[in-house]
Design an enzyme around this catalytic site. Structure first.
Site, mmCIF file in Angstrom:
data_model
loop_
_atom_site.group_PDB
_atom_site.id
_atom_site.type_symbol
_atom_site.label_atom_id
_atom_site.label_comp_id
_atom_site.label_asym_id
_atom_site.label_seq_id
_atom_site.Cartn_x
_atom_site.Cartn_y
_atom_site.Cartn_z
ATOM 1 N N LEU A 34 0.821 -1.204 0.000
ATOM 2 C CA LEU A 34 0.000 0.000 0.000
ATOM 3 C C LEU A 34 0.863 1.266 0.000
ATOM 4 O O LEU A 34 0.340 2.375 0.080
ATOM 5 C CB LEU A 34 -0.927 0.013 1.221
ATOM 6 C CG LEU A 34 -1.957 -1.121 1.273
ATOM 7 C CD1 LEU A 34 -2.838 -0.969 2.502
ATOM 8 C CD2 LEU A 34 -2.809 -1.154 0.013
ATOM 9 N N THR A 80 11.428 -4.080 0.542
ATOM 10 C CA THR A 80 10.640 -4.937 1.412
ATOM 11 C C THR A 80 11.027 -6.393 1.199
ATOM 12 O O THR A 80 11.986 -6.697 0.476
ATOM 13 C CB THR A 80 9.126 -4.686 1.202
ATOM 14 O OG1 THR A 80 8.390 -5.387 2.194
ATOM 15 C CG2 THR A 80 8.674 -5.088 -0.183
ATOM 16 N N LYS A 84 15.496 -6.991 2.343
ATOM 17 C CA LYS A 84 15.957 -6.017 3.335
ATOM 18 C C LYS A 84 17.390 -6.279 3.797
ATOM 19 O O LYS A 84 18.121 -5.334 4.118
ATOM 20 C CB LYS A 84 15.019 -5.993 4.542
ATOM 21 C CG LYS A 84 13.649 -5.411 4.240
ATOM 22 C CD LYS A 84 12.810 -5.263 5.487
ATOM 23 C CE LYS A 84 11.453 -4.667 5.174
ATOM 24 N NZ LYS A 84 10.656 -4.392 6.392
ATOM 25 N N GLU A 96 23.389 4.230 11.245
ATOM 26 C CA GLU A 96 23.750 3.482 12.460
ATOM 27 C C GLU A 96 22.793 2.321 12.694
ATOM 28 O O GLU A 96 23.199 1.231 13.095
ATOM 29 C CB GLU A 96 23.729 4.435 13.657
ATOM 30 C CG GLU A 96 24.024 3.777 14.994
ATOM 31 C CD GLU A 96 23.909 4.752 16.151
ATOM 32 O OE1 GLU A 96 23.629 4.296 17.277
ATOM 33 O OE2 GLU A 96 24.082 5.965 15.932
ATOM 34 N N LEU A 236 2.696 -6.598 13.537
ATOM 35 C CA LEU A 236 3.263 -5.784 12.462
ATOM 36 C C LEU A 236 2.463 -5.894 11.170
ATOM 37 O O LEU A 236 2.621 -5.073 10.273
ATOM 38 C CB LEU A 236 4.714 -6.184 12.191
ATOM 39 C CG LEU A 236 5.698 -6.136 13.363
ATOM 40 C CD1 LEU A 236 7.137 -6.157 12.834
ATOM 41 C CD2 LEU A 236 5.488 -4.927 14.252
ATOM 42 N N TYR A 238 -0.478 -5.403 8.619
ATOM 43 C CA TYR A 238 -1.483 -4.348 8.477
ATOM 44 C C TYR A 238 -2.638 -4.755 7.564
ATOM 45 O O TYR A 238 -3.630 -4.039 7.455
ATOM 46 C CB TYR A 238 -0.843 -3.056 7.958
ATOM 47 C CG TYR A 238 -0.169 -3.157 6.607
ATOM 48 C CD1 TYR A 238 -0.896 -3.069 5.426
ATOM 49 C CD2 TYR A 238 1.201 -3.332 6.517
ATOM 50 C CE1 TYR A 238 -0.283 -3.148 4.195
ATOM 51 C CE2 TYR A 238 1.833 -3.417 5.293
ATOM 52 C CZ TYR A 238 1.087 -3.328 4.133
ATOM 53 O OH TYR A 238 1.701 -3.416 2.901
#
Length: 294
Positions: A34, A80, A84, A96, A236, A238
């Site tokens: 999305l 994604t 990743k 960092e 996590l 959605y």
């Protein structure tokens, strides 16, 4: 092209979108994303002449895509699943957070336009909704289901928030690699976490259980759902907005946080990195809620 449609990388390069300024989200699969809905709204809100496109990126297209980063029309991208970790090797600079976690979800061009930087905005996105409970959090024990890249970002966020103990739940606890940090961490399997539940105040699902073909599944079995009573349960995922895990948690009397706010806030940080502009968060939230209710 609709905001929620995607293109293969080869079709993207042959499309009109490649000829004008663009941001991308790349992954495989990518049809569920999305992010174009959020970011195209935000680009229009700030009258920025650019497009945000979802691009399916298979393994055999990665080398070609890395070369595309140098294209003048390429302004940045989100990364994604499953890239990743893979993409950490490509930017000229790493934040960092990326160095600590070993995973990135945002690629941007630096001010000179020739070098690139990798960031992890998942950490920020995870923390913001949880801070609403800041006054009631004792920051003792958290239980995290899953040990993949998303779990690493959550572990880092909880470390920054000064949690004292993290229990990771894994299907393969002996091969799991927790984040190397000062927080006491123990890895257990799905038959052991129950004995740690009473003193835990936060449960986080970072697994795919609850989405797609697994939408009827949860990392917590119904028989164990009473252990969630009075806790904070954070998923996590959605889509759907209310997962099976959150449904069990709500029925048990837990406070729940869905993945939609994390999606919005990680997108907000990425957008600010790329453009220097603030995300119209409430407008974005309304558009996403309308999408799910349609």
């Amino acid at each position: 092209m609709k905001s929620t449609e995607s293109l293969s990388f080869s079709n993207f390069k042959a499309s009109k979108f490649s000829l004008r300024p663009h941001y991308l989200v790349v992954g495989q699969p990518i049809d569920h994303s999305l992010s174009p809905l959020m970011h195209n709204l935000s680009l229009r809100y700030h009258s920025i002449d650019a497009e945000y496109i979802a691009v399916e990126l298979p393994p055999n297209s990665i080398t070609d895509f890395v070369a595309w980063i140098n294209n003048d029309n390429f302004l940045g991208c989100n990364i994604t699943i499953p890239w990743k970790r893979e993409f950490v090797q490509f930017p000229d600079q790493l934040s960092e957070e990326v160095l600590a976690v070993g995973a990135m979800n945002t690629l941007s061009k630096t001010d000179d336009g020739y070098t690139s930087k990798g960031d992890n905005t998942d950490i920020y996105g995870f923390k913001v909704p949880l801070l609403e409970y800041d006054n009631s959090l004792e920051r003792g024990r958290a239980i995290i289901f899953g040990t993949g890249g998303a779990s690493l970002a959550v572990q880092y966020a909880l470390m920054e928030m000064d949690f004292e103990e993290i229990i990771l739940v894994s299907r393969s606890p002996y091969s799991a690699n927790p984040l190397n940090n000062s927080v006491f961490t123990e890895v257990v399997d799905y038959h052991q976490w129950q004995s740690f539940a009473e003193e835990a105040e936060l449960f986080v699902n970072t697994t795919p259980l609850g989405m797609g073909a697994r939408k009827d599944l949860s990392p917590v079995d119904a028989v164990d759902s009473d252990l969630l009573a009075g806790k904070i349960c954070y998923d996590l995922i959605y889509n759907p907005i209310t997962t099976e895990f959150l449904s069990l948690a709500e029925s048990a009397g837990a406070k729940t946080i869905g993945g939609l706010d994390m999606l919005i806030h990680q997108g907000s940080r990425s957008f600010e990195i790329w453009t220097g502009h603030t995300f119209p968060i409430e407008k974005v939230r309304n558009v996403l809620l309308n999408y799910f209710s349609a």
